[in-house]
Design a protein around this motif. Sequence first.
Motif, mmCIF file in Angstrom:
data_model
loop_
_atom_site.group_PDB
_atom_site.id
_atom_site.type_symbol
_atom_site.label_atom_id
_atom_site.label_comp_id
_atom_site.label_asym_id
_atom_site.label_seq_id
_atom_site.Cartn_x
_atom_site.Cartn_y
_atom_site.Cartn_z
ATOM 1 N N GLN A 42 -5.676 60.576 96.020
ATOM 2 C CA GLN A 42 -5.653 60.631 97.422
ATOM 3 C C GLN A 42 -7.157 60.416 98.483
ATOM 4 N N ALA A 43 -8.021 59.599 97.789
ATOM 5 C CA ALA A 43 -9.358 59.285 98.398
ATOM 6 C C ALA A 43 -8.197 57.768 99.537
ATOM 7 N N THR A 44 -7.436 57.422 98.704
ATOM 8 C CA THR A 44 -6.425 55.854 99.770
ATOM 9 C C THR A 44 -5.546 56.351 101.201
ATOM 10 N N LEU A 45 -5.526 57.860 101.121
ATOM 11 C CA LEU A 45 -3.725 58.228 101.893
ATOM 12 C C LEU A 45 -4.661 58.920 102.904
ATOM 13 N N PRO A 46 -4.182 58.736 104.138
ATOM 14 C CA PRO A 46 -4.256 59.360 105.405
ATOM 15 C C PRO A 46 -3.786 60.977 105.202
ATOM 16 N N GLY A 47 -4.691 61.719 106.319
ATOM 17 C CA GLY A 47 -4.188 62.746 106.514
ATOM 18 C C GLY A 47 -5.668 63.757 105.329
ATOM 19 N N GLU A 48 -5.145 65.172 105.227
ATOM 20 C CA GLU A 48 -5.992 65.745 104.330
ATOM 21 C C GLU A 48 -4.945 66.607 103.164
ATOM 22 N N LEU A 49 -4.472 65.889 102.401
ATOM 23 C CA LEU A 49 -3.846 66.464 101.109
ATOM 24 C C LEU A 49 -4.851 66.724 100.021
ATOM 25 N N THR A 50 -3.947 67.547 99.279
ATOM 26 C CA THR A 50 -5.110 68.412 98.642
ATOM 27 C C THR A 50 -4.825 67.998 97.552
ATOM 28 N N TYR A 51 -5.935 68.089 96.539
ATOM 29 C CA TYR A 51 -6.224 67.161 95.260
ATOM 30 C C TYR A 51 -5.335 67.742 94.368
ATOM 31 N N SER A 52 -4.725 68.996 94.501
ATOM 32 C CA SER A 52 -3.104 69.590 94.002
ATOM 33 C C SER A 52 -1.447 69.070 94.253
ATOM 34 N N THR A 53 -2.165 68.908 95.566
ATOM 35 C CA THR A 53 -0.415 68.367 96.128
ATOM 36 C C THR A 53 -0.608 66.592 95.136
ATOM 37 N N VAL A 54 -1.982 65.745 95.036
ATOM 38 C CA VAL A 54 -1.714 64.893 94.860
ATOM 39 C C VAL A 54 -1.003 65.308 93.398
ATOM 40 N N VAL A 55 -1.685 65.697 92.687
ATOM 41 C CA VAL A 55 -1.302 65.638 90.977
ATOM 42 C C VAL A 55 -0.242 65.747 91.167
ATOM 43 N N THR A 56 0.756 66.955 91.865
ATOM 44 C CA THR A 56 1.818 67.664 91.896
ATOM 45 C C THR A 56 2.850 66.630 92.202
ATOM 46 N N ILE A 57 2.400 65.674 93.460
ATOM 47 C CA ILE A 57 3.480 64.333 93.986
ATOM 48 C C ILE A 57 3.514 64.011 92.496
ATOM 49 N N LEU A 58 2.395 63.192 92.112
ATOM 50 C CA LEU A 58 2.258 61.901 90.903
ATOM 51 C C LEU A 58 2.640 62.383 89.145
ATOM 52 N N SER A 59 2.728 64.039 89.272
ATOM 53 C CA SER A 59 3.527 65.035 88.162
ATOM 54 C C SER A 59 5.366 64.481 88.007
ATOM 55 N N ARG A 60 5.789 64.823 89.405
ATOM 56 C CA ARG A 60 6.818 64.940 89.767
ATOM 57 C C ARG A 60 7.645 63.667 89.872
ATOM 58 N N LEU A 61 7.073 62.063 90.462
ATOM 59 C CA LEU A 61 6.868 60.746 90.234
ATOM 60 C C LEU A 61 7.309 60.953 88.407
ATOM 61 N N HIS A 62 6.127 60.587 87.888
ATOM 62 C CA HIS A 62 5.848 60.256 86.182
ATOM 63 C C HIS A 62 7.427 60.938 85.818
ATOM 64 N N GLY A 63 7.386 62.256 85.679
ATOM 65 C CA GLY A 63 8.959 63.113 85.562
ATOM 66 C C GLY A 63 10.430 62.409 85.867
ATOM 67 N N LYS A 64 10.078 61.996 87.066
ATOM 68 C CA LYS A 64 10.898 61.055 87.349
ATOM 69 C C LYS A 64 11.717 59.213 86.707
ATOM 70 N N GLU A 65 10.494 59.470 85.952
ATOM 71 C CA GLU A 65 10.179 57.728 85.638
ATOM 72 C C GLU A 65 10.095 56.382 86.699
ATOM 73 N N VAL A 66 8.574 57.159 86.894
ATOM 74 C CA VAL A 66 8.820 56.551 89.088
ATOM 75 C C VAL A 66 7.330 55.180 88.489
ATOM 76 N N LEU A 67 6.579 56.103 87.364
ATOM 77 C CA LEU A 67 5.386 56.302 86.927
ATOM 78 C C LEU A 67 5.133 56.089 85.441
ATOM 79 N N THR A 68 3.935 55.432 84.993
ATOM 80 C CA THR A 68 3.215 55.918 83.687
ATOM 81 C C THR A 68 2.112 56.127 83.999
ATOM 82 N N ARG A 69 1.734 56.943 83.377
ATOM 83 C CA ARG A 69 0.326 57.272 83.232
ATOM 84 C C ARG A 69 -0.556 56.916 81.891
ATOM 85 N N THR A 70 -2.188 56.811 81.761
ATOM 86 C CA THR A 70 -2.711 57.418 80.396
ATOM 87 C C THR A 70 -3.447 57.547 80.484
ATOM 88 N N PRO A 71 -4.529 58.203 79.449
ATOM 89 C CA PRO A 71 -5.632 59.303 79.709
ATOM 90 C C PRO A 71 -6.627 58.132 80.480
#
Length: 133
Positions: A42-71
């Motif tokens: 969120q801090a690296t992106l321009p504009g005013e995206l909400t935290y929940s929007t960024v989480v949603t986008i990351l979750s979708r990309l992870h679901g599409k097997e484009v991203l990995t995630r680690t705790p």
Amino acid sequence: MATPTPAVAVRQGRRRASGALEGEVLAALQRAGAPLTPREVQATLPGELTYSTVVTILSRLHGKEVLTRTPRGRAYAYAPLTDEAGLAARRMHKVLDGRTDREVVLSRFADGLTEADAALLRQLLSDGIPRPR
């Protein structure tokens, strides 16, 4: 009275194209070179995206097997599985894999190539396609 446009889809007063947010998030992760949490993305992106929007986008990309995630702490840290060229290739494979008439699809794809792209594809096929390391 006009209905306000959600902050999630607005950047400098204009609506983003479909998939543009996913592209921006993926590009931010690729530039980072290390896994990032949603807050860091969120801090690296321009504009005013909400935290929940960024989480949603990351979750979708992870679901599409484009991203990995680690705790990491109470959140996940996300990293891309591939670069932009790899992502485009994955999309092409998904389209092809969903078809039973692969020969027809590949033939029509090749028929639509420019002469330069067709020559490049012929060269890659005859020389052997280099595998990324």
